[in-house]
Design an enzyme around this catalytic site. Structure first.
Site, PDB file in Angstrom:
ATOM      1  N   SER A   1      -8.201  -1.806   7.092  1.00 35.47           N
ATOM      2  CA  SER A   1      -7.824  -2.049   5.701  1.00 35.47           C
ATOM      3  C   SER A   1      -6.482  -2.775   5.687  1.00 35.47           C
ATOM      4  CB  SER A   1      -7.697  -0.720   4.951  1.00 35.47           C
ATOM      5  OG  SER A   1      -7.094  -0.886   3.683  1.00 35.47           O
TER       6      SER A   1
ATOM      7  N   TYR B   1      -3.173   7.957   3.414  1.00 40.93           N
ATOM      8  CA  TYR B   1      -4.265   6.988   3.590  1.00 40.93           C
ATOM      9  C   TYR B   1      -3.768   5.800   4.410  1.00 40.93           C
ATOM     10  CZ  TYR B   1      -7.750   3.407   2.801  1.00 40.93           C
ATOM     11  OH  TYR B   1      -8.681   2.417   3.000  1.00 40.93           O
TER      12      TYR B   1
END
Length: 252
Positions: free
Chosen positions: A139, A152
């Site tokens: 990501s 995260y």
């Protein structure tokens, strides 16, 4: 030419599902993994006209279940050429001091430990034959940290580090390792992050054109179909409207 076999984690939705669909139409034999048995069965039925498919229903957070599932593969599916480490999620979007430790556990267990468990179960045969291709779905959150992203972002930074570590350690065995790191993709991601609050999730993607799962699937397919001497080691992709995790042009 030998028929390729690919294992895809998190295959029942989003990027994993779109990748499975594209791989199937390309004649790649598939092992589809996920927690939702009904969705696995639906996807298998949909894609069976295109290729041979085997499904594995397990929770990637549970180490014993992961190894048991891989050990259960029939002989004609046990020689895995391509591993797509796609399973992952985000839970919550609070400042770190207000974070929910259960959310932290879920992200670290799935995004980091789950990736390690499934990779560990696949490594031996790839090492033995001196070939294989591992794609880790990271990501942009693994390249920068944004407000309230804390754990995260940490989990995806770990994926970035593991991608580099795998590439270094597996290099002598002829195994290709690379990562595809998407920005904002319109999937169930935000619905999961906001724990079913679909209105809040929908607002994330309003006002601009985000990436679609199909966009990432096409990139993954491109990466795995390069000649063997070509390894796309680390690729970042965002929509035209997105410049960073916090800068999105909502006038496009």
């Amino acid at each position: 030419m030998k028929e390729k076999t690919a294992l895809i984690t998190g295959a029942t939705s989003g990027i994993g599902k779109s990748t499975a669909e594209l791989f199937a139409k390309s004649g790649i034999k598939l092992i589809l993994c996920g927690r939702r048995k009904d969705r696995l069965e639906q996807l298998q039925k949909k894609l069976s006209p295109f290729t041979r498919i085997h499904t594995l229903n397990f929770d990637i957070r549970k180490k014993e279940d992961v190894f048991k599932a891989i050990e259960s593969l029939p002989n004609d599916f046990s020689d895995i050429d391509i591993l797509i480490n796609n399973a992952g999620n985000a839970h919550g979007l609070e400042p770190i001091q207000d974070g929910n430790t259960d959310d932290w556990d879920a992200m670290l267990d799935i995004n980091v430990k789950g990736l390690l468990y499934i990779s560990k179960s696949i490594f031996p045969k790839m090492v033995e034959k001196g070939a294989g291709h591992i794609i880790n779905i990271g990501s942009t959150a693994g390249k920068e940290v944004y407000p309230n992203g804390n754990v995260y972002c940490a989990s995806k930074h770990a994926v970035d580090a593991l991608n580099q570590a795998m590439r270094i350690d597996l290099n002598k065995h002829g195994i290709r390792v690379g990562a595809v790191n998407p920005g904002m993709v319109e999937t169930e991601f935000s619905t999961v992050r906001f724990k079913g609050d679909t209105e809040r999730a929908d607002n994330v993607y309003k006002g601009f054109q985000p990436l679609k799962p199909e966009d990432i699937a096409e990139i993954i397919h491109f990466v795995v179909t390069r000649p063997y001497h070509v390894n796309i080691a680390d690729l970042v992709v965002m929509s035209t409207a997105q410049a960073s995790s916090t800068i999105v042009n909502k006038t496009i």
